[in-house]
Design a protein around this motif. Structure first.
Motif, PDB file in Angstrom:
ATOM      1  N   GLU A   1       4.586   7.688  -1.847  1.00  0.00           N
ATOM      2  CA  GLU A   1       4.924   7.744  -0.431  1.00  0.00           C
ATOM      3  C   GLU A   1       4.527   6.416   0.195  1.00  0.00           C
ATOM      4  N   LEU A   2       5.496   5.664   0.656  1.00  0.00           N
ATOM      5  CA  LEU A   2       5.223   4.350   1.226  1.00  0.00           C
ATOM      6  C   LEU A   2       4.573   4.499   2.597  1.00  0.00           C
ATOM      7  N   THR A   3       3.577   3.672   2.870  1.00  0.00           N
ATOM      8  CA  THR A   3       2.879   3.728   4.159  1.00  0.00           C
ATOM      9  C   THR A   3       3.372   2.662   5.123  1.00  0.00           C
ATOM     10  N   GLY A   4       4.331   1.872   4.711  1.00  0.00           N
ATOM     11  CA  GLY A   4       4.860   0.801   5.561  1.00  0.00           C
ATOM     12  C   GLY A   4       5.431  -0.304   4.694  1.00  0.00           C
TER      13      GLY A   4
ATOM     14  N   HIS B   1       0.851  -1.195   0.000  1.00  0.00           N
ATOM     15  CA  HIS B   1       0.000   0.000   0.000  1.00  0.00           C
ATOM     16  C   HIS B   1       0.880   1.236   0.000  1.00  0.00           C
ATOM     17  N   PHE B   2       0.564   2.186  -0.861  1.00  0.00           N
ATOM     18  CA  PHE B   2       1.268   3.461  -0.857  1.00  0.00           C
ATOM     19  C   PHE B   2       0.363   4.556  -1.405  1.00  0.00           C
ATOM     20  N   ARG B   3       0.726   5.795  -1.080  1.00  0.00           N
ATOM     21  CA  ARG B   3       0.015   6.963  -1.580  1.00  0.00           C
ATOM     22  C   ARG B   3       0.831   7.590  -2.696  1.00  0.00           C
TER      23      ARG B   3
ATOM     24  N   ASN C   1      -4.518   6.647  -3.624  1.00  0.00           N
ATOM     25  CA  ASN C   1      -3.975   5.543  -2.849  1.00  0.00           C
ATOM     26  C   ASN C   1      -4.008   4.295  -3.717  1.00  0.00           C
TER      27      ASN C   1
ATOM     28  N   GLU D   1      -8.057  10.218  -1.725  1.00  0.00           N
ATOM     29  CA  GLU D   1      -8.319  11.054  -0.567  1.00  0.00           C
ATOM     30  C   GLU D   1      -8.107  12.512  -0.964  1.00  0.00           C
TER      31      GLU D   1
END
Length: 394
Positions: free
Chosen positions: A291-294, A189-191, A261, A251
């Motif tokens: 932008e990586l979320t984890g 998952h990333f934005r 996302n 978002e």
């Protein structure tokens, strides 16, 4: 039906009436721990939250084999597939008493089967040549429970040689599906930050990202069954085909800019870096970046060797007509049993809980999920034999 079968059905119904969301499995864990202690097992509670670990030492030295069952229920409004498989909702008098929460993934059956396994083997410990570890895991639905249990070090300290679990599936009750070399997808998952983006730019980018997918999220009953019930040739079972499923949503920043996302469900997980690079390239072409979320969540990978051995044992013990060799992987959820399989090789099997004659679909995460409770006894007997067989393997 034996007294134990009846007791396990009642245990399942009690858990079904009082479902608890991920991280809130206090009462369920209490029921499990009580039954395991009464069976004479060594029990540890509060492992990684409400996790429970029980140990059964057999009559002779041997390897350690672990079995996992998950305990949490789901939010019945948000964590289900967007379609029903039938127009009938079953209520035999033990429906959920907790508004908005229900066991729509079958974890109540998983828990009852795990307790049944432990009780059955404790009564016949002379047949246990080695050590059995029973892991009752919280917080599977939010992919946090396995990691939390492993962070305590207790599971690793018991050093299981192999790890197994069952999951409900939309196969006929009385059958078990095995998937050598297959499993469930991983998640990334990333934005995508678009400093100067607008809705048109975000929509165009989303269309390009969507082209990276090789399969779509199931949109119908037919697609669901086609994905989950694809029967394969056991001789070529380990040649899993690749797939990528792309989910997207947008978002808004406080100043109204769109932020796409991306959620990738993919197999095999080795493609994470490649796909991230492709999305980064697409984003850069419109002045953005990802932008990586984890960290990505790993795919669940069944051991081809151990799953094949299990399938052959189950075919001998239950009859070949009771075992399906199936492609279990499909783009809905991943499964944090993957983290236990990173500690020790093993497999997750799919226990058939459907009964077409009465309209029980046996399909997890559908709003009308219903299961044939006779599958509980079948699962206990099948896994009891398998665990004894695996302890005897050298």
């Amino acid at each position: 039906m034996t007294n134990l079968d009846e007791e396990l059905i009642e245990l399942r119904r009690e858990i079904h009436r009082r479902p608890e969301l991920a991280g809130e499995e206090r009462e369920t864990a209490g029921l499990v721990a009580q039954q395991l202690r009464e069976a004479g097992l060594e029990v540890t509670t509060g492992v990684g939250g409400h996790g429970v670990i029980a140990v059964l030492d057999g009559s002779a030295d041997g390897p350690t084999v672990a079995y996992r069952a998950d305990m949490d229920a789901v939010d019945a409004q948000t964590n289900v597939l967007p379609f029903a498989l039938s127009d009938r909702v079953f209520d035999e008098g033990f429906a959920s008493r907790v508004p908005g929460v229900a066991h729509l993934c079958g974890h109540d059956l998983h828990t009852a089967i795990g307790v049944g396994l432990a009780r059955t083997l404790a009564q016949d410990s002379a047949s246990v040549r080695g050590r059995l570890v029973f892991v009752f895991q919280p917080s599977e639905e939010n992919l946090q429970g396995a990691r939390a249990m492993l962070e305590t070090g207790l599971v690793q300290g018991l050093a299981p040689r192999e790890f197994y679990s069952l999951h409900c599936g939309p196969f006929p009750a009385g059958t078990i599906a095995v998937s050598p070399g297959y499993g469930l997808p991983g998640l990334d998952h990333f934005r995508i930050a678009l400093p100067d983006g607008d809705e048109a730019t975000a929509a165009a980018l989303a269309a390009e990202v969507a082209k990276l997918g090789t399969v779509e999220f199931p949109k119908s009953v037919a697609e669901y069954h086609a994905r989950f019930q694809t029967v394969i040739d056991p001789e070529t079972a380990a040649s899993m085909r690749e797939f990528v499923c792309v989910a997207q949503w947008t978002e808004q920043t406080p100043d109204g800019r769109p932020v796409p996302n991306v959620l990738l469900r993919l197999w095999p997980q080795e493609r994470y870096l490649e796909l991230r690079a492709q999305v980064e390239q697409l984003a850069a072409a419109v002045g953005g970046h990802i932008e990586l979320t984890g960290d990505p969540f790993p795919a669940m990978v069944n051991s081809a060797e151990l799953t094949t051995a299990a399938g052959r044992y189950l075919s001998r013990a239950l009859g070949p007509e009771s075992v399906a060799w199936a492609e279990a992987s499909w783009p809905f959820n991943c499964e944090d049993f993957a983290l236990f399989l990173n500690e020790a090789p093993g497999a997750q099997f799919y226990l058939g809980v459907a009964n077409a004659e009465v309209g029980m679909n046996g399909a997890p995460h559908t709003p009308d999920f219903a299961a044939d409770e006779r599958a509980i006894a079948h699962g206990v007997r099948a896994m009891t034999g398998l665990l004894i067989d695996r302890l005897a393997a050298r």
